[in-house]
Scaffold this active site. Structure first.
Site, mmCIF file in Angstrom:
data_model
loop_
_atom_site.group_PDB
_atom_site.id
_atom_site.type_symbol
_atom_site.label_atom_id
_atom_site.label_comp_id
_atom_site.label_asym_id
_atom_site.label_seq_id
_atom_site.Cartn_x
_atom_site.Cartn_y
_atom_site.Cartn_z
ATOM 1 N N ASP A 1 -15.351 -3.452 -1.240
ATOM 2 C CA ASP A 1 -14.924 -3.232 0.143
ATOM 3 C C ASP A 1 -16.172 -2.961 0.964
ATOM 4 O OD1 ASP A 1 -12.383 -3.239 -1.016
ATOM 5 O OD2 ASP A 1 -12.414 -1.073 -1.300
ATOM 6 N N ASP B 1 0.872 -1.177 0.000
ATOM 7 C CA ASP B 1 0.000 0.000 0.000
ATOM 8 C C ASP B 1 0.906 1.223 0.000
ATOM 9 O OD1 ASP B 1 -1.955 -1.859 0.256
ATOM 10 O OD2 ASP B 1 -2.752 -1.152 2.166
#
Length: 239
Positions: A130, A8
């Protein structure tokens, strides 16, 4: 089952968040290219890269750095975070990125997914779902929609999506174990789309359980960075 270690990216560093909270950020490696090299040298084949700045800003903020990872390591890479235009997808694919993940746009503008599928094919386009408490979260997880994860998955499958990444935001970065029930439910509803699991992985036993459920791949982040699962174990698990 495919294993995808995660990088990330925020402000040029490799970071981890807890439940997607930008206030709870830990830098795990100052040097993103160094982290990608560690994966490559360990024999990892495929990595999951998220442009967190991009997710917040709605643009490909770390595009050059991500292109550099590809150029330097030759690893297979899927990229998500801030994908809002066909041009962005085209650009990522042109520098050798293997799959591009569409997130918020799948909820807000489903037609965009259709357009991307028609242009690039279902092997290049992944939809990232998500969810918080089963409801789909968007815009870097800062907003929650009124759409539940199963409905969105079915809509995407009908449209021709063949690969979905499902992240349980409530588990992400917590090392509390995945939401197995959600994966079982999701896989039971789908007929042709495959699922990649993400969020909450904390031990090899989680991977074994996900494989048993029928998950096609798993993204591993914090469990690796914390030292709970080694790259050697991940490689061996994948076989």
């Amino acid at each position: 089952m495919q294993i995808l270690p995660a990088i990330d990216i925020k402000n040029g560093h490799a970071v981890r968040l807890v439940k997607g909270d930008f206030e709870q950020e830990t830098v795990v490696n100052d040097n993103v290219l160094d982290q990608a090299s560690i994966f490559m040298e360990a024999g990892i084949q495929y990595i999951h890269v998220v442009d967190l700045d991009g997710a917040l800003e709605g643009r490909a903020a770390n595009r050059d750095l991500i292109a550099k990872i590809k150029e330097m390591t030759g690893l297979a890479i899927e990229v998500g975070g801030g994908i809002r235009t066909i041009e962005q997808i085209e650009d990522y694919l042109s520098v050798g990125i293997n799959r591009v993940i569409i997130g918020s746009m799948a909820v807000k503008h489903p037609q965009f997914v259709k357009e991307a599928l028609d242009k690039f094919g279902s092997d290049k386009i992944v939809v990232g779902i998500d969810a918080k408490n089963g409801m789909v979260a968007t815009e870097g997880w800062l907003e929650t929609s009124t759409v539940d994860y199963i409905s969105l998955a079915l809509e995407m499958e009908k449209m021709g999506v063949r690969l979905l990444i499902y992240t349980d935001v409530d588990r992400d970065g917590t090392l509390t174990g995945p939401n197995f029930e959600h994966y079982e439910k999701l896989i039971a509803h789908l007929t042709s789309a495959k699922v990649i699991a993400s969020g909450g992985i904390h031990a090899l036993s989680d991977l074994q359980q996900l494989e048993k459920i029928g998950v096609a791949g798993t993204i591993v982040g914090k469990a690796y960075y914390n030292g709970d699962i080694s790259l050697k174990e991940l490689r061996e698990f994948e076989g």
